[in-house]
Design a protein around this motif. Structure first.
Motif, PDB file in Angstrom:
ATOM      1  N   ARG A  50       0.830  -1.375   0.162  1.00 57.24           N
ATOM      2  CA  ARG A  50      -0.046   0.004  -0.085  1.00 57.24           C
ATOM      3  C   ARG A  50       0.743   1.096  -0.036  1.00 57.24           C
ATOM      4  O   ARG A  50       0.447   2.249  -0.418  1.00 57.24           O
ATOM      5  CB  ARG A  50      -0.902  -0.209   1.262  1.00 57.24           C
ATOM      6  CG  ARG A  50      -2.273  -0.823   1.077  1.00 57.24           C
ATOM      7  CD  ARG A  50      -3.085  -0.861   2.116  1.00 57.24           C
ATOM      8  NE  ARG A  50      -3.581   0.417   2.282  1.00 57.24           N
ATOM      9  CZ  ARG A  50      -4.579   1.069   3.073  1.00 57.24           C
ATOM     10  NH1 ARG A  50      -4.619   0.118   4.283  1.00 57.24           N
ATOM     11  NH2 ARG A  50      -5.099   2.027   3.077  1.00 57.24           N
ATOM     12  N   ALA A  51       2.020   1.143   0.813  1.00 61.20           N
ATOM     13  CA  ALA A  51       2.876   2.531   0.893  1.00 61.20           C
ATOM     14  C   ALA A  51       3.328   2.773  -0.826  1.00 61.20           C
ATOM     15  O   ALA A  51       3.227   3.943  -1.018  1.00 61.20           O
ATOM     16  CB  ALA A  51       4.037   2.153   1.499  1.00 61.20           C
ATOM     17  N   MET A  54       0.306   4.386  -2.556  1.00 63.52           N
ATOM     18  CA  MET A  54       0.088   5.611  -2.324  1.00 63.52           C
ATOM     19  C   MET A  54       1.206   6.508  -3.035  1.00 63.52           C
ATOM     20  O   MET A  54       0.883   7.509  -3.263  1.00 63.52           O
ATOM     21  CB  MET A  54      -0.013   6.027  -0.719  1.00 63.52           C
ATOM     22  CG  MET A  54      -1.319   5.544  -0.464  1.00 63.52           C
ATOM     23  SD  MET A  54      -1.806   6.034   1.266  1.00 63.52           S
ATOM     24  CE  MET A  54      -1.123   4.855   2.270  1.00 63.52           C
ATOM     25  N   LEU A  55       2.557   6.287  -2.929  1.00 62.03           N
ATOM     26  CA  LEU A  55       3.517   6.897  -3.313  1.00 62.03           C
ATOM     27  C   LEU A  55       3.436   7.428  -5.000  1.00 62.03           C
ATOM     28  O   LEU A  55       3.399   8.268  -5.400  1.00 62.03           O
ATOM     29  CB  LEU A  55       4.910   6.356  -2.993  1.00 62.03           C
ATOM     30  CG  LEU A  55       5.999   7.219  -3.683  1.00 62.03           C
ATOM     31  CD1 LEU A  55       6.230   8.387  -2.871  1.00 62.03           C
ATOM     32  CD2 LEU A  55       7.290   6.428  -3.681  1.00 62.03           C
ATOM     33  N   PHE A  58       0.579   9.609  -5.316  1.00 60.46           N
ATOM     34  CA  PHE A  58       0.912  10.931  -5.206  1.00 60.46           C
ATOM     35  C   PHE A  58       1.679  11.328  -6.354  1.00 60.46           C
ATOM     36  O   PHE A  58       1.593  12.682  -6.778  1.00 60.46           O
ATOM     37  CB  PHE A  58       1.873  10.914  -3.881  1.00 60.46           C
ATOM     38  CG  PHE A  58       2.079  12.451  -3.512  1.00 60.46           C
ATOM     39  CD1 PHE A  58       1.298  13.273  -2.831  1.00 60.46           C
ATOM     40  CD2 PHE A  58       3.462  12.987  -3.575  1.00 60.46           C
ATOM     41  CE1 PHE A  58       1.293  14.551  -2.354  1.00 60.46           C
ATOM     42  CE2 PHE A  58       3.790  14.204  -3.235  1.00 60.46           C
ATOM     43  CZ  PHE A  58       2.935  14.966  -2.711  1.00 60.46           C
ATOM     44  N   ALA A  75      -2.942  15.574  -6.819  1.00 60.59           N
ATOM     45  CA  ALA A  75      -2.031  14.843  -5.890  1.00 60.59           C
ATOM     46  C   ALA A  75      -3.063  14.391  -4.458  1.00 60.59           C
ATOM     47  O   ALA A  75      -2.923  13.101  -4.127  1.00 60.59           O
ATOM     48  CB  ALA A  75      -0.864  15.516  -5.536  1.00 60.59           C
ATOM     49  N   VAL A  79      -4.083  10.557  -3.909  1.00 66.34           N
ATOM     50  CA  VAL A  79      -3.644   9.856  -2.663  1.00 66.34           C
ATOM     51  C   VAL A  79      -4.797   9.216  -1.711  1.00 66.34           C
ATOM     52  O   VAL A  79      -5.074   8.398  -1.144  1.00 66.34           O
ATOM     53  CB  VAL A  79      -2.834  10.888  -1.766  1.00 66.34           C
ATOM     54  CG1 VAL A  79      -2.433  10.369  -0.387  1.00 66.34           C
ATOM     55  CG2 VAL A  79      -1.351  11.149  -2.478  1.00 66.34           C
ATOM     56  N   THR A  80      -5.987  10.402  -1.770  1.00 66.87           N
ATOM     57  CA  THR A  80      -7.211   9.868  -1.003  1.00 66.87           C
ATOM     58  C   THR A  80      -7.936   8.717  -1.354  1.00 66.87           C
ATOM     59  O   THR A  80      -7.915   7.692  -0.707  1.00 66.87           O
ATOM     60  CB  THR A  80      -8.011  11.111  -0.836  1.00 66.87           C
ATOM     61  OG1 THR A  80      -7.526  12.160  -0.580  1.00 66.87           O
ATOM     62  CG2 THR A  80      -9.011  10.823   0.192  1.00 66.87           C
ATOM     63  N   TYR A  83      -5.825   5.712  -0.774  1.00 63.58           N
ATOM     64  CA  TYR A  83      -5.730   5.279   0.621  1.00 63.58           C
ATOM     65  C   TYR A  83      -7.198   4.588   0.824  1.00 63.58           C
ATOM     66  O   TYR A  83      -7.158   3.470   1.613  1.00 63.58           O
ATOM     67  CB  TYR A  83      -5.936   6.350   1.660  1.00 63.58           C
ATOM     68  CG  TYR A  83      -6.024   5.990   3.032  1.00 63.58           C
ATOM     69  CD1 TYR A  83      -4.946   5.335   3.709  1.00 63.58           C
ATOM     70  CD2 TYR A  83      -7.140   6.635   3.600  1.00 63.58           C
ATOM     71  CE1 TYR A  83      -5.208   5.080   5.137  1.00 63.58           C
ATOM     72  CE2 TYR A  83      -7.132   6.268   5.055  1.00 63.58           C
ATOM     73  CZ  TYR A  83      -6.392   5.580   5.984  1.00 63.58           C
ATOM     74  OH  TYR A  83      -6.732   5.208   7.079  1.00 63.58           O
TER      75      TYR A  83
END
Lengths: 168, 270
Positions: A50-51, A54-55, A58, A75, A79-80, A83
């Motif tokens: 997940r990291a 999300m990166l 972004f 962005a 990202v939202t 997540y």
């Protein structure tokens, strides 16, 4: 594994280019510029770190922001939804979606369209609310979310059936 | 300590999300109250070049229309030139002219968001710098905001942060030109006092109070007007002359006296 990586990088670049050169200049009915790049979040592999997801969300949003001079709004919205994607998937495909056997093939069309709709609506709500950032313009925000969201959704459904990824 | 670490590890994705959202929010909100993002804008090299390549292709599609528009403008200017009462002692030396004009092409247009910026294909190496006025063949477009070596971004009049001095043609009553983000054909002129006779259809031009635009550059015509909440000033809807959805060639105006004026003004305020 590395082929998924290459496919995703290619997708990233192609989506940024089509978004900024084609869809940002659509101006359908004078104000509708659909955010077709949202389909990146639909196509992204399900079992993933997940990291990193999300990166990349972004970076994707920021790349589009740089082109369209929209500060960091894309962005933030990307990202939202990155997540929120696991929760949305749980809502659409039921609790067992993270089992090994799960794939988009086992889901119904309605489930997939619902998933896409929720992604699009969440993205557009965040984007347009922060773009205008004023309660007085609430009707304008809703109008833009609904109209642009509708067009984005139609285009994303078309795209997803045109280029359905083979790996999933 | 163990528990804190476990807690952080368990919610690491949430923390990461909060971190990214915070960066994005800071970048957004700080620029809301100040200027366009300094580093992340389309005058940068990569984005500028890609837009340039895109514009190279798309500019062929409406060459005929664009040529026609430029010829019409030439015709209008010729007419003005032939009918102008020239003073024989007026200097024609271009180094003495106060206003200098550069040309540029739009490589990215935008008019649908509340804060629109357009990108042009001239930059610092062509003599473009911040706060130059930008006009189209028909009316005004905006003010240069960020400049890179070969590209520049322009804050359009269709930007909620835009504020341009404007007046009713033929009078000296001036107000501020702003935009309410609703319609890309219509901007608003505020702070015109109630005693001014306002007629629908009157022309609005730039005022002489700013050192960015020369006086009397056409902006648009009055579409409708009403009094504001305090009943002492007019809110005027102005229909723009320039078709913001379809712009290709633009002119940049440089005021050579600008620095002197600004320096004098800042000294006076101190």
């Amino acid at each position: 594994m590395s082929s998924t990586l290459i496919i995703n990088i290619l997708r990233f670049v192609l989506l940024v280019i089509t978004q900024v050169l084609i869809f940002n200049n659509l101006n359908f009915l004078g104000f509708i510029n659909p955010f077709v790049y949202v389909i990146f979040f639909y196509w992204y592999p399900i079992k993933t770190n997940r990291a990193i997801f999300m990166l990349s969300a972004f970076l994707l949003g920021l790349a589009i922001d740089i082109f369209s001079d929209t500060l960091a709004l894309n962005a933030l919205a990307s990202v939202t939804i990155a997540y929120a994607r696991p929760s949305i998937m749980r809502f659409c495909f039921g609790v067992n979606y993270d089992f090994q056997s799960f794939s988009f093939k086992n889901t119904t069309k309605v489930q997939r369209v619902t998933f896409l709709t929720l992604l699009v609506i969440l993205h557009h709500l965040i984007f347009f609310s922060f773009e205008i950032l004023s309660i007085a313009h609430i009707l304008l925000i809703l109008k833009k979310v609904l109209a642009t969201g509708m067009v984005t959704l139609i285009l994303c459904v078309l795209f997803s059936s045109l280029f359905s990824p083979k790996s999933e | 300590m163990q528990r804190i670490i476990n807690f952080v590890l368990r919610y690491r994705n949430t923390f990461l999300y909060v971190f990214f959202a915070f960066i994005a929010l800071v970048m957004t909100i700080r620029s809301h109250s100040y200027h366009q993002s300094k580093f992340f804008n389309s005058s940068r090299w990569v984005s500028g070049s890609i837009y340039g390549a895109g514009a190279d292709v798309s500019s062929y599609f409406n060459l005929t229309k664009e040529n026609k528009r430029l010829v019409e403008e030439n015709q209008r200017l010729r007419k003005m030139l032939f009918n102008a009462q020239f003073d024989s002692i007026q200097p024609l030396d271009s180094t003495l002219a106060v206003y200098q004009v550069l040309d540029a092409k739009l490589i990215k247009n935008s008019f649908t968001s509340p804060r629109n910026y357009v990108t042009i294909d001239k930059g610092e190496s062509d003599g473009v710098h911040q706060d130059m006025g930008v006009i189209t063949t028909d009316g005004i477009l905006g003010i240069v905001e960020n400049v890179s070596n070969n590209f520049a971004t322009v804050q359009s009049v269709l930007n909620t942060k835009s504020n341009i001095n404007a007046k009713i043609k033929g009078t000296e009553y001036f107000g501020s030109l702003i935009w309410d983000a609703k319609n890309y054909r219509v901007v608003q002129l505020i702070d015109i006092p109630r005693l001014v006779p306002v007629v629908v259809g009157d022309t609005i031009v730039t005022g002489g109070m700013s050192s960015i635009f020369p006086e009397n550059v056409p902006i648009g015509t009055i579409k409708k007007y009403d009094l504001n909440a305090s009943q002492s000033f007019y809110n005027i809807d102005v229909e723009l002359f320039s078709d913001m959805a379809n712009i290709k060639n633009v002119y940049l105006i440089e005021n050579r006296d600008k620095e002197e004026i600004e320096e004098l003004e800042s000294r006076t305020i101190e």
